[in-house]
Design an enzyme around this catalytic site. Structure first.
Site, PDB file in Angstrom:
ATOM      1  N   CYS A 195       0.807  -1.220   0.000  1.00  0.00           N
ATOM      2  CA  CYS A 195       0.000   0.000   0.000  1.00  0.00           C
ATOM      3  C   CYS A 195       0.840   1.271   0.000  1.00  0.00           C
ATOM      4  O   CYS A 195       0.503   2.250  -0.669  1.00  0.00           O
ATOM      5  CB  CYS A 195      -0.929   0.007   1.208  1.00  0.00           C
ATOM      6  SG  CYS A 195      -1.680  -1.595   1.576  1.00  0.00           S
ATOM      7  N   ASP A 235      -3.873  -3.646   7.430  1.00  0.00           N
ATOM      8  CA  ASP A 235      -5.037  -4.437   7.819  1.00  0.00           C
ATOM      9  C   ASP A 235      -5.047  -5.772   7.081  1.00  0.00           C
ATOM     10  O   ASP A 235      -5.381  -6.812   7.657  1.00  0.00           O
ATOM     11  CB  ASP A 235      -6.325  -3.673   7.502  1.00  0.00           C
ATOM     12  CG  ASP A 235      -6.526  -2.466   8.405  1.00  0.00           C
ATOM     13  OD1 ASP A 235      -5.539  -2.011   8.995  1.00  0.00           O
ATOM     14  OD2 ASP A 235      -7.659  -1.986   8.509  1.00  0.00           O
ATOM     15  N   CYS A 269      -2.186   3.145   3.143  1.00  0.00           N
ATOM     16  CA  CYS A 269      -3.052   2.173   3.807  1.00  0.00           C
ATOM     17  C   CYS A 269      -4.016   2.865   4.763  1.00  0.00           C
ATOM     18  O   CYS A 269      -3.786   3.975   5.237  1.00  0.00           O
ATOM     19  CB  CYS A 269      -2.212   1.128   4.534  1.00  0.00           C
ATOM     20  SG  CYS A 269      -3.159  -0.314   5.073  1.00  0.00           S
ATOM     21  N   ASP A 270      -5.070   2.136   5.086  1.00  0.00           N
ATOM     22  CA  ASP A 270      -6.302   2.657   5.679  1.00  0.00           C
ATOM     23  C   ASP A 270      -6.155   3.779   6.700  1.00  0.00           C
ATOM     24  O   ASP A 270      -6.728   4.850   6.554  1.00  0.00           O
ATOM     25  CB  ASP A 270      -7.059   1.514   6.365  1.00  0.00           C
ATOM     26  CG  ASP A 270      -7.450   0.422   5.403  1.00  0.00           C
ATOM     27  OD1 ASP A 270      -7.021   0.475   4.238  1.00  0.00           O
ATOM     28  OD2 ASP A 270      -8.163  -0.503   5.813  1.00  0.00           O
ATOM     29  N   LYS A 271      -5.434   3.534   7.792  1.00  0.00           N
ATOM     30  CA  LYS A 271      -5.458   4.465   8.916  1.00  0.00           C
ATOM     31  C   LYS A 271      -4.576   5.680   8.689  1.00  0.00           C
ATOM     32  O   LYS A 271      -4.711   6.686   9.386  1.00  0.00           O
ATOM     33  CB  LYS A 271      -5.050   3.748  10.210  1.00  0.00           C
ATOM     34  CG  LYS A 271      -5.845   2.475  10.499  1.00  0.00           C
ATOM     35  CD  LYS A 271      -7.338   2.679  10.409  1.00  0.00           C
ATOM     36  CE  LYS A 271      -8.098   1.368  10.453  1.00  0.00           C
ATOM     37  NZ  LYS A 271      -7.900   0.499   9.291  1.00  0.00           N
ATOM     38  N   CYS A 287      -5.342  -1.674  -1.530  1.00  0.00           N
ATOM     39  CA  CYS A 287      -6.327  -2.654  -1.999  1.00  0.00           C
ATOM     40  C   CYS A 287      -7.297  -2.036  -3.011  1.00  0.00           C
ATOM     41  O   CYS A 287      -7.798  -0.935  -2.820  1.00  0.00           O
ATOM     42  CB  CYS A 287      -7.104  -3.218  -0.826  1.00  0.00           C
ATOM     43  SG  CYS A 287      -6.070  -4.112   0.354  1.00  0.00           S
ATOM     44  N   GLU A 301     -10.894  -5.640  12.674  1.00  0.00           N
ATOM     45  CA  GLU A 301     -11.801  -5.940  11.574  1.00  0.00           C
ATOM     46  C   GLU A 301     -12.055  -7.444  11.485  1.00  0.00           C
ATOM     47  O   GLU A 301     -11.235  -8.253  11.923  1.00  0.00           O
ATOM     48  CB  GLU A 301     -11.222  -5.441  10.250  1.00  0.00           C
ATOM     49  CG  GLU A 301     -11.212  -3.937  10.145  1.00  0.00           C
ATOM     50  CD  GLU A 301     -10.706  -3.455   8.803  1.00  0.00           C
ATOM     51  OE1 GLU A 301     -10.225  -4.289   8.008  1.00  0.00           O
ATOM     52  OE2 GLU A 301     -10.796  -2.249   8.544  1.00  0.00           O
ATOM     53  N   SER A 312     -14.086  -4.977   7.599  1.00  0.00           N
ATOM     54  CA  SER A 312     -13.244  -4.489   6.522  1.00  0.00           C
ATOM     55  C   SER A 312     -14.118  -3.825   5.473  1.00  0.00           C
ATOM     56  O   SER A 312     -15.291  -4.171   5.310  1.00  0.00           O
ATOM     57  CB  SER A 312     -12.489  -5.660   5.893  1.00  0.00           C
ATOM     58  OG  SER A 312     -11.951  -5.292   4.643  1.00  0.00           O
TER      59      SER A 312
END
Length: 563
Positions: A56, A88, A129-131, A201, A451, A477
């Site tokens: 990511c 994640d 990435c996500d966070k 992702c 998640e 997720s």
């Protein structure tokens, strides 16, 4: 939009670099190549989360070099720094997943500390990435110095048996293999082809959901986030971001002049209108809090109810983020939502345009099928709902993709850990119509609100995705689909009603009525909870224990900070 004439604010860094008393600081900075001329210019922090644990964020170092070049060309001096990231996808289904949401707070805090500690004049944050995405927005709102966010980009889709696949397909293949529906060879081939290179992702999972939200929020330059990670145009976007930050500094444009109630509502609409991740609820609540903008979980339900899903994106739709880019990008989504009267068109963006201007300038690729017309949406109302009821008095979040059941009644299958639920799924112990309950996985109980993609993916892989439901005080997720209620509040570890459930209790989802209930009387629930005792904390020292002590309810964004 801008707070004009902020000349003094442009050189916050002067306290670090100017005057005889700062000779020591200058000496240290000269040791690593900064000249006297460099230190007389505005100092721009260029932050990122490069880390060798995921695809990511793998391009962040290269993008940082291009941002820095843009800063220098526009008359500033860049100083690069980095912070952490937790994948994640890599940590999913393990104890490591508990660190993911916690990392959002750590990342935001670390950006704040570096910026304050080194008196930066402005910030460019490269995120992946996500966070890292909401964390950067939280920090910018908190600091309120000129800043912007650049998403490093999505991964391309993998190909298997003539079809595009993503990480979601890998998790579902694990369940299919456990059920004997595919072979070890097939699972390995899916694993080997799902992630073909660097980038986050590919579906409208949490990273792409939040990257979309950042453009609609206005804190990312329009059209830059959507460029895929390995597209040849991404380095140029990074260079332009470096130039743009100098304009923001010159004009005195600060994050809180961009992040307003209108722009927050636009960001919520983007999550709803793209069938995005329910994690957007947590993150936008947290960003609004840092920006001083009032926002509640009920606002998400209200905004989603007026917002059609116009983008057919995985996991609920057919396409991936790179397809959206090719179709006309986020501006095309904004154009459709503007037509649906679901946006505030006069909200500003950091590139100096309003979102309405961006939307009206969208160029649609002829024949594209990713973004639907307002007359023929994927679903007439948005991709999430907030339920309450005797199981979730403070609310919970359900993701709606357009093909879900609106009612489900079934017996509770109660598990106190995600792993116990996953083991039950793999052993074939979950039956049609069951309601899988996973508790003590909330912000405090997890801690960190892990998640549940390993469980939800396995359920789909087992062929149960359309016949069972799931309730948890943890998270889902962005790749999750099926009838799932997450973020149940109050959580079990705080004595919420979910802690009182027993095996076989009948649970009822009523999506239309916005209710999640267990068929127990008020007196029975009270009696059960009167005998409840909180479990021993999973962690008694360290960052996770500290987080559990400080974190708020999921209904408030699971944020940490002064009480």
């Amino acid at each position: 939009m801008a707070e004009q004439g902020q000349g003094a604010a442009k050189r916050r860094s002067a306290v670090m670099t100017e005057g005889p008393a700062r000779a020591g600081a200058r000496a240290m900075l000269r040791a690593i190549g900064f000249s006297r001329e460099d230190l007389a210019k505005p100092i721009i922090g260029v932050g990122h989360s490069w880390i060798e644990t995921m695809p990511c964020n793998f391009t962040h170092r290269q993008l940082a070099e291009r941002v820095k070049a843009g800063v220098r060309a526009a008359g500033g001096t860049p100083m690069e720094f980095n912070t952490i990231a937790i994948s994640d996808g890599v940590s999913m289904g393990t104890e490591g997943m508990r660190a993911s949401l916690v990392s959002r707070e750590v990342i935001a805090d670390s950006i704040e500390l570096v910026a304050r500690g080194h008196s930066f004049d402005a910030l460019v944050m490269i995120v992946g990435c996500d966070k890292t995405i909401p964390a950067a927005a939280m920090a910018l709102a908190r600091l309120n110095i000129p800043g912007l966010i650049l998403y490093s980009g999505t991964i391309g889709p993998g190909r298997h048996n003539g079809h595009d696949i993503t990480l979601q397909d890998v998790f579902e293949a694990v369940g299919a293999r456990a059920a004997g529906r595919i072979s070890d060879t097939e699972l390995r081939q899916i694993e080997e082809h799902a992630c073909p290179g660097a980038g986050a992702c590919g579906g409208q999972f949490t990273a792409n959901t939040m990257a979309t939200a950042m453009e609609f929020l206005g804190i990312s330059p329009a059209g830059m986030n959507e460029i895929p990670a390995l597209d040849t145009k991404k380095p140029d976007a990074a260079y332009r971001a470096g130039q743009l930050i100098m304009d923001l500094l010159d004009q005195g444009v600060t994050p809180r002049s961009v992040i307003t109630r209108a722009s927050i509502e636009n960001a919520v609409a983007s999550v709803a209108g793209t069938g995005g991740s329910t994690n957007g609820v947590l993150h936008l609540l947290a960003i609004a809090r840092e920006a001083g903008v009032p926002l509640t979980i009920d606002d998400f339900d209200r905004i989603a109810a007026r917002t059609p899903i116009v983008a057919s994106l995985k996991p609920g739709g057919e396409y991936v983020a790179s397809d959206l880019y090719a179709a006309g990008g986020m501006a095309l989504v904004a154009q459709r939502l503007l037509e649906a009267k679901a946006l505030h068109p006069n909200a500003w963006t950091v590139d100096g345009r309003t979102l309405g201007t961006v939307a009206r300038a969208a160029v649609e690729t002829p024949g594209q099928r990713v973004v639907r017309s307002v007359a023929d949406p994927v679903k007439p109302t948005g991709g999430l709902a907030i339920l309450r009821g005797n199981l979730a008095p403070d609310g919970c979040v359900v993701k709606l993709a357009g093909h879900e059941r609106l009612h489900h009644r079934g017996p509770a299958r109660v598990f106190d850990t995600e792993q116990a639920a996953f083991d039950a799924v793999r052993k074939g112990a979950i039956r049609e119509n069951d309601v899988v309950v996973i508790r003590y996985e909330g912000p405090v109980g997890g801690p960190g609100m892990p998640e549940m993609l390993a469980v939800t993916g396995a359920l789909v892989g087992e062929g149960l995705g359309d016949t069972v439901a799931l309730v948890t005080d943890g998270r889902f997720s962005g790749a999750t689909h099926g009838l799932m209620a997450g973020h149940v509040a109050p959580e079990a570890a705080k004595g919420g009603p979910i802690a009182a459930l027993k095996e076989g209790d009948m649970i009822v989802f009523d999506i239309t009525g916005r209710q999640l209930n267990v068929e127990l009387s008020t007196s029975e629930l009270r009696t059960r909870l009167a005998g409840w005792r909180p479990p021993k904390p999973r962690y008694e020292t360290g960052a996770l224990a500290k987080y559990a002590e400080l974190v708020s309810s999921a209904s408030e964004g699971a944020v940490t900070g002064p009480r």
